[in-house]
Design a protein around this motif. Structure first.
Motif, mmCIF file in Angstrom:
data_model
loop_
_atom_site.group_PDB
_atom_site.id
_atom_site.type_symbol
_atom_site.label_atom_id
_atom_site.label_comp_id
_atom_site.label_asym_id
_atom_site.label_seq_id
_atom_site.Cartn_x
_atom_site.Cartn_y
_atom_site.Cartn_z
ATOM 1 N N SER A 252 63.834 27.505 12.873
ATOM 2 C CA SER A 252 64.698 26.828 11.556
ATOM 3 C C SER A 252 63.885 26.971 10.299
ATOM 4 C CB SER A 252 65.134 25.499 11.896
ATOM 5 O OG SER A 252 64.041 24.610 11.921
ATOM 6 N N TRP A 326 67.747 19.004 7.921
ATOM 7 C CA TRP A 326 67.366 20.494 7.927
ATOM 8 C C TRP A 326 67.784 21.211 9.106
ATOM 9 C CZ3 TRP A 326 65.710 22.879 3.156
ATOM 10 C CH2 TRP A 326 65.500 24.015 3.158
ATOM 11 N N ASP A 327 68.852 21.962 8.972
ATOM 12 C CA ASP A 327 69.142 22.937 10.239
ATOM 13 C C ASP A 327 69.274 21.949 11.658
ATOM 14 O OD1 ASP A 327 70.282 25.325 11.371
ATOM 15 O OD2 ASP A 327 68.232 25.748 12.008
ATOM 16 N N ASP A 329 66.935 19.959 12.619
ATOM 17 C CA ASP A 329 65.690 19.748 13.357
ATOM 18 C C ASP A 329 65.550 18.294 13.488
ATOM 19 O OD1 ASP A 329 65.211 22.436 13.346
ATOM 20 O OD2 ASP A 329 63.548 22.326 11.763
ATOM 21 N N GLU A 404 71.369 24.961 22.761
ATOM 22 C CA GLU A 404 70.243 25.895 22.086
ATOM 23 C C GLU A 404 69.220 26.393 23.007
ATOM 24 O OE1 GLU A 404 68.981 25.166 18.301
ATOM 25 O OE2 GLU A 404 70.656 24.740 17.467
ATOM 26 N N ARG A 690 77.848 20.073 9.962
ATOM 27 C CA ARG A 690 76.838 20.646 8.757
ATOM 28 C C ARG A 690 76.781 20.032 7.565
ATOM 29 N NH1 ARG A 690 80.163 25.496 9.479
ATOM 30 N NH2 ARG A 690 79.887 26.571 11.514
ATOM 31 N N ASP A 695 70.289 26.471 4.696
ATOM 32 C CA ASP A 695 70.102 27.761 5.555
ATOM 33 C C ASP A 695 71.098 28.282 6.301
ATOM 34 O OD1 ASP A 695 70.388 25.344 6.685
ATOM 35 O OD2 ASP A 695 68.962 25.623 8.586
ATOM 36 N N ALA A 777 66.401 31.120 4.131
ATOM 37 C CA ALA A 777 66.208 31.673 5.500
ATOM 38 C C ALA A 777 66.755 33.005 5.556
ATOM 39 C CB ALA A 777 67.145 30.609 6.268
ATOM 40 N N ASP A 794 73.110 35.233 11.367
ATOM 41 C CA ASP A 794 71.959 34.071 11.271
ATOM 42 C C ASP A 794 70.774 34.470 12.131
ATOM 43 O OD1 ASP A 794 70.342 31.684 11.211
ATOM 44 O OD2 ASP A 794 71.952 30.393 11.593
ATOM 45 N N VAL A 796 67.995 32.993 12.089
ATOM 46 C CA VAL A 796 67.411 31.873 12.899
ATOM 47 C C VAL A 796 67.793 31.441 14.003
ATOM 48 C CG1 VAL A 796 66.663 29.416 12.390
ATOM 49 C CG2 VAL A 796 66.827 31.081 10.247
ATOM 50 N N ASN A 797 68.987 31.327 14.232
ATOM 51 C CA ASN A 797 69.700 30.998 15.305
ATOM 52 C C ASN A 797 70.352 31.895 16.257
ATOM 53 O OD1 ASN A 797 69.637 27.930 14.945
ATOM 54 N ND2 ASN A 797 70.885 28.199 12.913
#
Length: 851
Positions: A252, A326-327, A329, A404, A690, A695, A777, A794, A796-797
């Motif tokens: 992330s 943040w995302d 986390d 995830e 969200r 990001d 990101a 995305d 990141v994910n």
């Protein structure tokens, strides 16, 4: 009953070791954030939260405080310790380091380079040193043998029950929050997601318990079962911690690759070594436990009381952590902690579920595995299933974490190359020189009277939170009046989700490489070049971004210099930078740039305009107030939700804006002024779970208001199409055209003039696809069909999305298919390479937060 002195000694030992562990882990995490460009500009420079900056600035003093606590404990050991020289060396070395940090102003000098990464590793060394001292001073060199009555390990059935309980608690509280926030019960589609949630939890808890059971059996077959069990369990624990860090948390912040893997491995080794040393020391400090033939089982009410406590924690995690996360986390970390505590609590209580039939459980295990993994295969081919999972995961943080975990276990090799490409070409480390992207080939001052220009960029202002775009809004009446006399671009977007690139792009009028920042920026600062060429006197709030990109000249008067200054961290950073004196504030107080207030800025601007002596010089004004940005919203205690606080602040912003417009009218300036009200990006207020904007680039973040008032003498000479897609990137090219500098640059990398003498002039500027991106990101998107279609990838994910914004403006239904993804992947890759080619970036050498 232990004597009071014994209790206080043990308490001091535990306090010192826990404080030391927390402080040095936080230090290491801060250094990792500083090392990764994405995280550095997202969290640290400027600090996302005030305490982050103060931690870095006062790090030396904090280090002294932690060392004082540790020294108080070690002093009790000094006389009888066998490692006095190591004790003295530890204290003296750390004292010298803390003094160095005080003199050097803490961690403020860290920046995204290899030094920060090295410090993230070095910060863990004192933990190893202290653990070695504790081990050396122990009577026993191995953990005390557990008495025969110690609680036996949990069996697989009990682990699975733990998963069911966790899933039930988070599912129940997710339902409660949905009813509270929406006023209605969730749709039936949620039932599928609830089933998937139970299956995912059972699968994960079952895998953890199953592996532990296998390790237990394997250790019994080895020559030294105790040592084998110790090593095997530590290896499994290390693997779990590394997976959580490398697979769930570090992506992330765009930190992966060999260095991230090495960091995770070191963290695991340090944590396990340190924890074992603490347990060894406790074995010396505490008396040996009394043996008993029957393990004492805790009262049932303790176990029952744990259920409402778990539900309360499940409800509190998204409520307390969500708005500043943040995302996700923080929430994912909290969920992982809850999973661990639930397992420990059940073990501690002595509760067990006996095995019934091995065949039944094996069959159930196969079903659970299929049910747990199937959703992550089906979602690629079943949009409804994908949407149901994604939407529900926004409410149920435990399911989001579990999904995830499982998604990381399902290979996505079909697009792995693109994800790596995006990561390599985001948050560039290498220096990037400015490109030759001037909006006008021969920029010369044009004849005639120049209009005044006022640009107000309300940071994080969503399009649907102002009345010209949303008739249901009743808290921006002044903006509504202004819109009646102005042009409202109904289809306006930002090209960058996040201030770090969104604000510079407004000044450049051209696309930028994914780096903070192009240096020197002035050659691509087309707006400043225009102002200097046409002789404007500028009144500018030189915020933390403009401080990096703006060239300060005598024609610039800094707004807010007397009332808004930097935090201690920002000042320390600022004093290290070249040319700092040109930006030195003239009055000190405790307010930072995150508190940039539209009301105070406009009051100051009115006073300066009223008192100016160069009345024949055209005025340019620019400010980007932070009234509704994430940081001040979270610092406010007024209002119970982000929406309520935003509305309260928007009432203030709206009233100040209306007052300023009336001021211009009273001064006779309004009819000769271009007034632009816009935003650098929007914000998410909890849609689909969200919050924020850093990001992701979903519609709530990318849609912005863009309202432009033109002087009557200019307005009657130009035409426009308010329904054609428009961007904040188009503001500077439009000003070029309105001031007579045309034609402007016709390039895929440049914005377009929103106003021309004929609509035919605008045709060459139209593009079929527009690249958008997160400022921080490796998340990119394509807007097509005049902004009606939005594709997002995305990295990141490792997810992709495709929305039809015409029928689904909020982005609730993901319509992505493999064909859509393949087509847009090629377009994104080509557009990124085109930007980098213009700026002379070597893609092969591009590097992000990884290696």
């Amino acid at each position: 009953m232990l004597p009071a002195s014994h209790i206080s000694r043990t308490a001091l030992f535990l306090l010192s070791r826990l404080v030391c562990l927390a402080f040095l882990l936080l230090t290491s995490a801060y250094c990792v954030l500083a090392y990764t460009p994405f995280a550095y500009y997202g969290f640290i420079h400027p600090p996302l939260m005030p305490w982050v900056g103060e931690f870095a600035h006062d790090y030396g003093f904090l280090y002294c405080g932690v060392l004082l606590i540790i020294t108080a404990d070690l002093a009790l050991e000094f006389r009888k310790s066998k490692v006095r020289s190591s004790l003295a060396g530890f204290v003296l070395a750390n004292l010298a380091f803390s003094v160095y940090q005080i003199v050097d102003k803490g961690l403020t000098g860290l920046s995204p380079n290899i030094i920060s990464y090295a410090w993230s590793l070095i910060a863990l060394f004192p933990l190893l040193w202290l653990a070695t001292i504790d081990r050396a001073g122990c009577v026993s060199k191995r953990p005390r043998q557990a008495p025969h009555w110690t609680r036996p390990a949990l069996n697989l059935t009990t682990y699975i029950l733990c998963g069911v309980v966790v899933a039930a608690a988070f599912n129940g509280t997710a339902l409660l929050r949905q009813v509270r926030d929406t006023g209605t019960f969730p749709p039936m589609g949620n039932a599928l997601a609830v089933i998937a949630s139970f299956a995912a939890h059972v699968l994960i808890f079952g895998i953890v318990g199953g592996v532990i059971g296998l390790l237990r059996l394997a250790s019994r077959k080895m020559p030294r079962p105790d040592i084998a069990a110790y090593l095997l369990h530590r290896m499994w624990l290390c693997a779990l911690i590394a997976f959580a860090l490398y697979g769930l948390l570090l992506p992330s912040i765009s930190f992966d690759g060999m260095r991230a893997a090495a960091y995770c491995c070191l963290i695991c080794v340090v944590l396990i070594f340190y924890a074992d040393a603490v347990l060894l020391k406790l074995g010396d400090l505490l008396p040996p436990p009394q043996h008993a033939s029957v393990p004492p089982r805790k009262p049932k009410w303790i176990l029952v009381a744990g259920v409402p406590a778990l539900c309360g924690i499940a409800y509190a995690i998204p409520v307390l952590l969500g708005p500043t996360d943040w995302d996700f986390d923080l929430q994912k970390t909290a969920v992982l902690a809850v999973w661990s505590v639930v397992i420990w609590f059940v073990w501690w209580s002595g509760f067990r579920v006996a095995y019934r039939s091995l065949k039944v459980w094996l069959l159930a295990g196969v079903v659970v595995i299929l049910a747990g993994f199937a959703p992550y295969r089906l979602r690629a081919v079943t949009p409804d299933w994908h949407d149901a999972l994604a939407s529900y995961a926004g409410w149920d943080m435990s399911f989001k974490t579990a999904s995830e975990v499982l998604a990381r276990s399902v290979p996505s090799a079909s697009h792995a190359a693109l994800y790596q490409f995006l990561k390599r070409n985001s948050n560039l480390r290498q220096p990037v020189a400015p490109a030759k992207l001037s909006l006008s080939e021969n920029l010369k001052r044009t004849a005639g009277e120049k209009p005044n220009i006022f640009i107000f960029v309300i940071d994080s202002l969503r399009q649907d939170y102002v009345s010209p775009y949303n008739p249901q809004v009743d808290f921006t009446p002044e903006i509504g009046k202004f819109a009646q006399d102005s042009i409202v671009f109904q289809n306006a977007f930002t090209r960058y989700g996040g201030t770090a690139l969104a604000e510079p792009s407004i000044w450049s009028g051209v696309m930028l490489p994914h780096k903070q920042f192009v240096e020197p920026f002035y050659p691509v600062d087309n707006l400043q070049q225009l102002l200097e060429t046409d002789g404007y006197h500028s009144y500018i709030s030189v915020d933390v971004i403009l401080r990096q990109i703006l060239r300060i000249t005598p024609s610039i008067t800094k707004l807010d210099a007397d009332t808004k200054i930097m935090s201690n961290y920002e000042r320390a950073r600022y004093e290290r930078e070249p040319g700092a004196q040109s930006l030195q504030p003239t009055k000190k107080n405790d307010r930072s740039w995150s508190n940039l207030d539209f009301v105070a800025t406009l009051n100051e601007l009115e006073g300066r305009i009223a008192q100016r002596k160069d009345v024949d010089t055209p005025i340019f004004a620019y400010t980007q107030p932070q009234n509704i940005h994430t940081i001040p919203l979270e610092e406010s205690w007024l209002g119970s939700t982000r929406r309520q606080i935003t509305i309260r602040e928007l009432r203030k912003v709206d009233a100040a804006f209306g007052k300023f417009i009336r001021f211009l009218q009273a001064q006779g300036l309004y009819e000769n002024s271009i007034v632009i009200l816009t935003s650098d990006h929007g914000d998410a207020y909890g849609e689909f779970g969200r919050f924020g904007h850093a990001d992701f680039i979903f519609p709530q973040v990318m849609r912005i208001p863009l309202i432009i008032h033109l002087p009557p003498q200019i307005r009657k000479k130009v035409v426009w199409d308010s329904h054609r897609i428009a961007f904040s990137l188009d503001i500077t090219p439009s000003l070029y055209y309105l001031l007579g500098h045309y034609p402007t640059l016709d390039s895929d990398l440049a914005g377009r003039p929103l106003f021309t003498r004929s609509l035919a002039e605008q045709q060459p500027y139209q593009r079929s696809h527009y690249l958008i991106a997160s400022s921080y990101a490796p998340v990119y998107g394509i807007l097509s069909d005049n902004g009606e279609k939005l594709f997002i990838v995305d990295a990141v994910n490792r997810e992709s999305y495709f929305y039809d914004l015409l029928t689904d403006p909020a982005g609730a239904r993901n319509l992505v298919t493999s064909t859509i993804q393949s087509e847009n992947d090629k377009i994104i890759r080509a557009k990124i390479l085109a930007i980098e080619k213009a700026y002379g970036v070597n893609p092969e050498g591009a590097s992000a937060g990884g290696d």
